[in-house]
Scaffold this motif. Structure first.
Motif, PDB file in Angstrom:
ATOM      1  N   GLN A   7     -41.188  61.119  39.214  1.00  0.00           N
ATOM      2  CA  GLN A   7     -42.273  60.154  39.216  1.00  0.00           C
ATOM      3  C   GLN A   7     -43.544  60.811  39.764  1.00  0.00           C
ATOM      4  O   GLN A   7     -43.486  61.594  40.718  1.00  0.00           O
ATOM      5  CB  GLN A   7     -41.899  58.957  40.091  1.00  0.00           C
ATOM      6  N   PRO A   8     -44.705  60.522  39.182  1.00  0.00           N
ATOM      7  CA  PRO A   8     -45.951  61.093  39.719  1.00  0.00           C
ATOM      8  C   PRO A   8     -46.287  60.490  41.081  1.00  0.00           C
ATOM      9  O   PRO A   8     -46.270  59.264  41.254  1.00  0.00           O
ATOM     10  CB  PRO A   8     -46.997  60.708  38.667  1.00  0.00           C
ATOM     11  N   ILE A   9     -46.573  61.350  42.044  1.00  0.00           N
ATOM     12  CA  ILE A   9     -46.963  60.910  43.389  1.00  0.00           C
ATOM     13  C   ILE A   9     -48.078  61.814  43.893  1.00  0.00           C
ATOM     14  O   ILE A   9     -48.237  62.938  43.412  1.00  0.00           O
ATOM     15  CB  ILE A   9     -45.775  60.956  44.378  1.00  0.00           C
ATOM     16  N   PRO A  10     -48.870  61.364  44.876  1.00  0.00           N
ATOM     17  CA  PRO A  10     -49.945  62.205  45.416  1.00  0.00           C
ATOM     18  C   PRO A  10     -49.393  63.482  46.060  1.00  0.00           C
ATOM     19  O   PRO A  10     -48.279  63.490  46.588  1.00  0.00           O
ATOM     20  CB  PRO A  10     -50.610  61.306  46.460  1.00  0.00           C
ATOM     21  N   HIS A  11     -50.189  64.533  45.999  1.00  0.00           N
ATOM     22  CA  HIS A  11     -49.807  65.799  46.619  1.00  0.00           C
ATOM     23  C   HIS A  11     -50.260  65.805  48.076  1.00  0.00           C
ATOM     24  O   HIS A  11     -51.407  65.469  48.385  1.00  0.00           O
ATOM     25  CB  HIS A  11     -50.440  66.969  45.874  1.00  0.00           C
ATOM     26  N   TYR A  12     -49.369  66.174  48.966  1.00  0.00           N
ATOM     27  CA  TYR A  12     -49.701  66.269  50.388  1.00  0.00           C
ATOM     28  C   TYR A  12     -50.305  67.644  50.669  1.00  0.00           C
ATOM     29  O   TYR A  12     -49.690  68.674  50.388  1.00  0.00           O
ATOM     30  CB  TYR A  12     -48.452  66.071  51.242  1.00  0.00           C
ATOM     31  N   MET A  13     -51.505  67.641  51.224  1.00  0.00           N
ATOM     32  CA  MET A  13     -52.177  68.894  51.560  1.00  0.00           C
ATOM     33  C   MET A  13     -51.762  69.343  52.955  1.00  0.00           C
ATOM     34  O   MET A  13     -52.210  68.782  53.959  1.00  0.00           O
ATOM     35  CB  MET A  13     -53.697  68.719  51.480  1.00  0.00           C
ATOM     36  N   ALA A  14     -50.890  70.318  53.002  1.00  0.00           N
ATOM     37  CA  ALA A  14     -50.407  70.812  54.287  1.00  0.00           C
ATOM     38  C   ALA A  14     -51.452  71.696  54.958  1.00  0.00           C
ATOM     39  O   ALA A  14     -52.332  72.263  54.310  1.00  0.00           O
ATOM     40  CB  ALA A  14     -49.114  71.590  54.087  1.00  0.00           C
ATOM     41  N   ALA A  15     -51.331  71.852  56.244  1.00  0.00           N
ATOM     42  CA  ALA A  15     -52.250  72.699  57.007  1.00  0.00           C
ATOM     43  C   ALA A  15     -52.028  74.166  56.673  1.00  0.00           C
ATOM     44  O   ALA A  15     -50.905  74.582  56.368  1.00  0.00           O
ATOM     45  CB  ALA A  15     -52.024  72.484  58.501  1.00  0.00           C
ATOM     46  N   GLN A 280     -55.243  73.931  64.178  1.00  0.00           N
ATOM     47  CA  GLN A 280     -54.413  72.999  63.405  1.00  0.00           C
ATOM     48  C   GLN A 280     -54.453  71.567  63.950  1.00  0.00           C
ATOM     49  O   GLN A 280     -53.766  70.690  63.428  1.00  0.00           O
ATOM     50  CB  GLN A 280     -52.954  73.480  63.394  1.00  0.00           C
ATOM     51  N   ARG A 281     -55.278  71.325  64.946  1.00  0.00           N
ATOM     52  CA  ARG A 281     -55.222  70.032  65.638  1.00  0.00           C
ATOM     53  C   ARG A 281     -55.759  68.866  64.823  1.00  0.00           C
ATOM     54  O   ARG A 281     -55.479  67.712  65.145  1.00  0.00           O
ATOM     55  CB  ARG A 281     -55.951  70.128  66.983  1.00  0.00           C
ATOM     56  N   GLN A 282     -56.508  69.143  63.763  1.00  0.00           N
ATOM     57  CA  GLN A 282     -57.051  68.037  62.963  1.00  0.00           C
ATOM     58  C   GLN A 282     -56.089  67.607  61.865  1.00  0.00           C
ATOM     59  O   GLN A 282     -56.368  66.651  61.136  1.00  0.00           O
ATOM     60  CB  GLN A 282     -58.396  68.432  62.347  1.00  0.00           C
ATOM     61  N   TYR A 283     -54.936  68.287  61.748  1.00  0.00           N
ATOM     62  CA  TYR A 283     -53.999  68.004  60.665  1.00  0.00           C
ATOM     63  C   TYR A 283     -52.843  67.129  61.150  1.00  0.00           C
ATOM     64  O   TYR A 283     -52.456  67.184  62.327  1.00  0.00           O
ATOM     65  CB  TYR A 283     -53.414  69.307  60.103  1.00  0.00           C
ATOM     66  N   THR A 284     -52.284  66.354  60.225  1.00  0.00           N
ATOM     67  CA  THR A 284     -51.010  65.708  60.507  1.00  0.00           C
ATOM     68  C   THR A 284     -49.904  66.745  60.335  1.00  0.00           C
ATOM     69  O   THR A 284     -50.080  67.764  59.667  1.00  0.00           O
ATOM     70  CB  THR A 284     -50.758  64.515  59.563  1.00  0.00           C
ATOM     71  N   ARG A 285     -48.776  66.456  60.959  1.00  0.00           N
ATOM     72  CA  ARG A 285     -47.631  67.378  60.896  1.00  0.00           C
ATOM     73  C   ARG A 285     -46.483  66.638  60.227  1.00  0.00           C
ATOM     74  O   ARG A 285     -45.889  65.731  60.810  1.00  0.00           O
ATOM     75  CB  ARG A 285     -47.242  67.833  62.301  1.00  0.00           C
ATOM     76  N   LEU A 286     -46.168  67.029  59.011  1.00  0.00           N
ATOM     77  CA  LEU A 286     -45.174  66.336  58.200  1.00  0.00           C
ATOM     78  C   LEU A 286     -43.946  67.211  58.023  1.00  0.00           C
ATOM     79  O   LEU A 286     -44.065  68.390  57.676  1.00  0.00           O
ATOM     80  CB  LEU A 286     -45.774  65.994  56.831  1.00  0.00           C
ATOM     81  N   GLY A 287     -42.778  66.639  58.246  1.00  0.00           N
ATOM     82  CA  GLY A 287     -41.556  67.431  58.126  1.00  0.00           C
ATOM     83  C   GLY A 287     -40.447  66.679  57.431  1.00  0.00           C
ATOM     84  O   GLY A 287     -40.424  65.438  57.403  1.00  0.00           O
ATOM     85  N   ALA A 288     -39.504  67.437  56.861  1.00  0.00           N
ATOM     86  CA  ALA A 288     -38.293  66.896  56.253  1.00  0.00           C
ATOM     87  C   ALA A 288     -37.089  67.507  56.956  1.00  0.00           C
ATOM     88  O   ALA A 288     -37.047  68.719  57.183  1.00  0.00           O
ATOM     89  CB  ALA A 288     -38.248  67.211  54.753  1.00  0.00           C
ATOM     90  N   PHE A 289     -36.122  66.660  57.305  1.00  0.00           N
ATOM     91  CA  PHE A 289     -34.961  67.073  58.088  1.00  0.00           C
ATOM     92  C   PHE A 289     -33.679  66.562  57.434  1.00  0.00           C
ATOM     93  O   PHE A 289     -33.689  65.595  56.677  1.00  0.00           O
ATOM     94  CB  PHE A 289     -35.001  66.463  59.501  1.00  0.00           C
ATOM     95  N   TYR A 290     -32.573  67.195  57.837  1.00  0.00           N
ATOM     96  CA  TYR A 290     -31.257  66.625  57.581  1.00  0.00           C
ATOM     97  C   TYR A 290     -30.490  66.695  58.894  1.00  0.00           C
ATOM     98  O   TYR A 290     -30.241  67.781  59.418  1.00  0.00           O
ATOM     99  CB  TYR A 290     -30.508  67.378  56.484  1.00  0.00           C
ATOM    100  N   PHE A 291     -30.157  65.522  59.452  1.00  0.00           N
ATOM    101  CA  PHE A 291     -29.411  65.439  60.706  1.00  0.00           C
ATOM    102  C   PHE A 291     -27.939  65.182  60.368  1.00  0.00           C
ATOM    103  O   PHE A 291     -27.616  64.195  59.718  1.00  0.00           O
ATOM    104  CB  PHE A 291     -29.934  64.298  61.571  1.00  0.00           C
ATOM    105  N   SER A 292     -27.065  66.068  60.819  1.00  0.00           N
ATOM    106  CA  SER A 292     -25.651  65.911  60.498  1.00  0.00           C
ATOM    107  C   SER A 292     -24.858  65.467  61.708  1.00  0.00           C
ATOM    108  O   SER A 292     -25.121  65.883  62.843  1.00  0.00           O
ATOM    109  CB  SER A 292     -25.067  67.217  59.949  1.00  0.00           C
ATOM    110  N   MET A 293     -23.899  64.611  61.436  1.00  0.00           N
ATOM    111  CA  MET A 293     -22.938  64.145  62.433  1.00  0.00           C
ATOM    112  C   MET A 293     -21.557  64.155  61.811  1.00  0.00           C
ATOM    113  O   MET A 293     -21.422  64.005  60.598  1.00  0.00           O
ATOM    114  CB  MET A 293     -23.301  62.737  62.906  1.00  0.00           C
ATOM    115  N   THR A 294     -20.533  64.317  62.629  1.00  0.00           N
ATOM    116  CA  THR A 294     -19.179  64.220  62.105  1.00  0.00           C
ATOM    117  C   THR A 294     -18.930  62.791  61.622  1.00  0.00           C
ATOM    118  O   THR A 294     -19.729  61.882  61.873  1.00  0.00           O
ATOM    119  CB  THR A 294     -18.127  64.551  63.174  1.00  0.00           C
ATOM    120  N   ASP A 295     -17.804  62.582  60.962  1.00  0.00           N
ATOM    121  CA  ASP A 295     -17.383  61.227  60.629  1.00  0.00           C
ATOM    122  C   ASP A 295     -17.321  60.408  61.923  1.00  0.00           C
ATOM    123  O   ASP A 295     -16.995  60.945  62.994  1.00  0.00           O
ATOM    124  CB  ASP A 295     -16.007  61.237  59.962  1.00  0.00           C
TER     125      ASP A 295
END
Length: 369
Positions: A7-15, A280-295
């Motif tokens: 799907q088309p979405i806006p591009h995030y301009m990273a620092a 870099q203080r004028q930029y937002t800081r955007l991240g993607a994570f995967y947090f794993s836990m056992t069953d």
């Protein structure tokens, strides 16, 4: 990976990457592409084990995700923040304190940082089963891509890292893998997180700390490296070291649950987030994570079929071994940590003036400021 109509979405301009001279941590780089042949795999397992013992952090490259795919996921990560109104965010706000689950939004100002200052970060959390809860309208067309992203993290990164760590502990290589069933009851999840710049007054009151020193409560955390320098780890020499950005690398760290399972051989790593360098203080800081836990039903007791873990337990006092044997289940631990984080009154620790404590499921949890 399935073919998905994007799907088309806006591009995030990273620092742009910082040009500041920072005291970076010396972290190992684990190239999964070099784990094909048996002898290469054993060498890599030893490196991963030693890195986890030494710093609890290392980079992963050669994981098979392209830079283009990673950039697309960053664009998706910004959607729940930039394309959803504040009113709709409140509809999908998580109920962490009541349920011990991070699913949905963690809105700004939920956590207390220090000096009366509350956080300026939002996160949106999606269980690996993306159908478990409903999501904001802007995110719904992107769920197939998020689903594939979760599966990639789980099967192509997490499982590969766990196999190396198991071999390093002289365990059958699927020991950790078998504790992390993708379809089992549990809370492993994708997190999108966005930090916003703060006022000068808040920076002074909080001593430039955006998220105080803590350990993650799961087994392994996967952070997709992003350019804003703010993450620091607490090193063995008692100083905070910066984590350097490596494009399309993953930053791996150990959490409480992995420390429990290994009797502390792989200690949960203390890390924090601080104000970025000036460029870099004028930029937002955007991240993607995967947090794993056992069953959820896994009891977080040491894996004594590892000779290394058995030797570690033998070195401990009877009192300490008895404490370890009271290990909580993953469900008990994650619910206790999730409900309490940033919400409870902390007490000063005997470990030092900058250390605060709380007790969760009979275990002392430290926070470092």
């Amino acid at each position: 990976m399935l073919a998905i109509e994007k799907q088309p979405i806006p591009h995030y301009m990273a620092a742009p990457q910082t040009e500041a001279e920072l005291d970076y941590a010396d972290l190992a780089i684990i190239d999964l592409a070099n784990a094909k042949k048996p002898h290469e795999r054993m060498e890599l397992a030893a490196r991963a084990r030693d890195a986890m013992i030494k710093t609890g952090f290392f980079y992963v490259i050669g994981h098979g995700y392209t830079q283009e795919q990673a950039d697309r996921m960053v664009d998706i990560a910004d959607v729940p923040f930039a394309q959803v109104s504040d009113d709709e965010k409140r509809v999908y706000a998580g109920t962490m304190k009541q349920t011990g689950s991070y699913q949905g939004y963690k809105l700004r100002n939920y956590w207390h940082i220090d000096g009366g200052v509350r956080d300026q970060l939002e996160n949106y959390n999606i269980n690996r089963d993306v159908t478990k809860k409903t999501h904001p309208a802007a995110l719904r067309p992107l769920l197939p891509e998020i689903y594939e992203f979760a599966r990639f993290n789980h099967f192509h990164v997490l499982h590969e890292v766990f196999r190396l760590l198991a071999l390093g502990l002289e365990l059958p290589q699927d020991t950790f893998v078998n504790l992390h069933g993708y379809d089992a009851v549990g809370e492993s999840y994708v997190r999108f997180m966005k930090y916003y710049p703060r006022s000068d007054e808040e920076e002074v009151k909080s001593k430039n700390v955006w998220l105080k020193g803590h350990t993650d409560f799961g087994t392994i955390t996967i952070l997709w490296s992003q350019p804003v320098a703010a993450l620091q780890i607490f090193s063995s020499d008692g100083t905070w070291k910066w984590v350097k950005h490596i494009p399309n690398a993953l930053v791996i760290n150990a959490g409480d649950a992995l420390s429990f399972l290994t009797a502390g051989i792989f200690p949960a790593t203390i890390h924090r987030v601080v104000q970025p360098p000036p460029d870099q203080r004028q930029y937002t800081r955007l991240g993607a994570f995967y947090f794993s836990m056992t069953d959820d039903n896994v009891r977080l007791a040491p894996l004594t079929n590892s000779p290394l873990v058995a030797r570690r337990l033998a070195e401990l006092s009877a009192e300490k071994r008895a404490e370890i044997e009271k290990a909580p289940t993953m469900e008990e631990w994650r619910k206790g940590r999730t409900a309490a984080y940033g919400q409870t009154e902390l007490r000063k620790s005997d470990a030092g003036s900058n250390v605060e404590e709380e007790i969760i499921s009979g275990v002392v949890v430290k926070h470092y400021n």
